[in-house]
Write a protein that holds these residues in place. Structure first.
Motif, PDB file in Angstrom:
ATOM      1  N   MET A   1       0.837  -1.122  -0.218  1.00  0.00           N
ATOM      2  CA  MET A   1      -0.073  -0.128   0.041  1.00  0.00           C
ATOM      3  C   MET A   1       0.945   0.986   0.031  1.00  0.00           C
ATOM      4  O   MET A   1       0.605   2.240  -0.668  1.00  0.00           O
ATOM      5  N   GLU A  24      -1.788  11.590   1.469  1.00  0.00           N
ATOM      6  CA  GLU A  24      -2.832  10.525   1.616  1.00  0.00           C
ATOM      7  C   GLU A  24      -3.632  10.566   0.156  1.00  0.00           C
ATOM      8  O   GLU A  24      -4.909  10.487   0.080  1.00  0.00           O
ATOM      9  N   ALA A  27      -7.525   9.209  -0.824  1.00  0.00           N
ATOM     10  CA  ALA A  27      -8.237   8.744   0.101  1.00  0.00           C
ATOM     11  C   ALA A  27      -9.738   9.295   0.127  1.00  0.00           C
ATOM     12  O   ALA A  27     -10.627   8.578   0.471  1.00  0.00           O
ATOM     13  N   GLN A  30     -11.746   6.097  -0.687  1.00  0.00           N
ATOM     14  CA  GLN A  30     -11.839   5.102   0.633  1.00  0.00           C
ATOM     15  C   GLN A  30     -13.202   5.440   1.369  1.00  0.00           C
ATOM     16  O   GLN A  30     -13.595   6.346   1.113  1.00  0.00           O
ATOM     17  N   ASP A  31     -13.346   4.482   2.536  1.00  0.00           N
ATOM     18  CA  ASP A  31     -14.389   4.565   3.241  1.00  0.00           C
ATOM     19  C   ASP A  31     -14.136   5.815   4.307  1.00  0.00           C
ATOM     20  O   ASP A  31     -14.982   6.415   4.845  1.00  0.00           O
ATOM     21  N   ARG A  32     -12.970   5.898   4.632  1.00  0.00           N
ATOM     22  CA  ARG A  32     -12.692   6.964   5.788  1.00  0.00           C
ATOM     23  C   ARG A  32     -11.451   7.899   5.238  1.00  0.00           C
ATOM     24  O   ARG A  32     -10.792   7.746   4.694  1.00  0.00           O
TER      25      ARG A  32
END
Length: 184
Positions: A1, A24, A27, A30-32
């Motif tokens: 990752m 990041e 991001a 992504q879910d968070r």
């Protein structure tokens, strides 16, 4: 990752003026959302049916939504594609804020269309913002702006809590703009 994030953070276009200014990368897909940033999530219904979805998706991914909202957009691609450099500017006359960005990811799916761009060095903020149109099973069409950001320039640090308020107002403006585009 970690390698994927590092690879994504490397500019795809070496002729572009500056690298991404945050770690990041990706991001918003992504879910968070990452800690340490202001988070924005704004969703609005913009229409109904496949035609509304396709019209909205095209407006989002070809910069029409941004331009119709009053922003100036200059980019190397006519449609959002990963690695494409895009510069968005807002303001009037000499009071204009320019935001250099790079498209991080795209979604060209049957019931979901959109993209995210990340901020490059020179942007007043650092972080990422996504613009996604979804066609729900009931036929309703929804537009969502998701973002995480924090100040990267002295004037955005000075503006403090006003910046998230302005960002949310801009997200609402984009939603209203897309509603008008879909309505024809």
């Amino acid at each position: 990752m970690a390698r994927l994030i590092r690879d994504l953070a490397t500019p795809a276009n070496p002729a572009a003026p500056a690298p991404l200014n945050y770690r990041e990368v990706g991001a918003t897909g992504q879910d968070r959302l990452p800690a340490g940033y202001h988070h924005l999530h704004h969703t609005v219904r913009i229409g109904h049916g496949r035609d509304a979805f396709e019209t909205a998706g095209a407006a989002v991914t070809t910069w029409r939504m941004h331009r119709s909202s009053g922003a100036r957009v200059r980019g190397e691609a006519t449609r959002a594609e990963p690695g494409a450099y895009v510069e968005v500017s807002l303001g009037v006359g000499p009071v204009r804020f320019t935001a250099p960005c790079e498209v991080i990811w795209t979604a060209y799916e049957k019931d979901r269309t959109g993209f995210a761009y990340g901020t490059r060095t020179g942007h007043p903020e650092c972080g990422e913002e996504s613009f996604v149109v979804d066609l729900h099973p009931d036929g309703s069409v929804w537009f969502t702006v998701t973002a995480f950001s924090r100040p990267a320039a002295w004037y955005t640090r000075l503006a403090g809590p006003l910046v998230p308020v302005l960002q949310h107002a801009y997200a609402r403006r984009l939603g209203r703009t897309l509603q008008r585009v879909v309505a024809g």
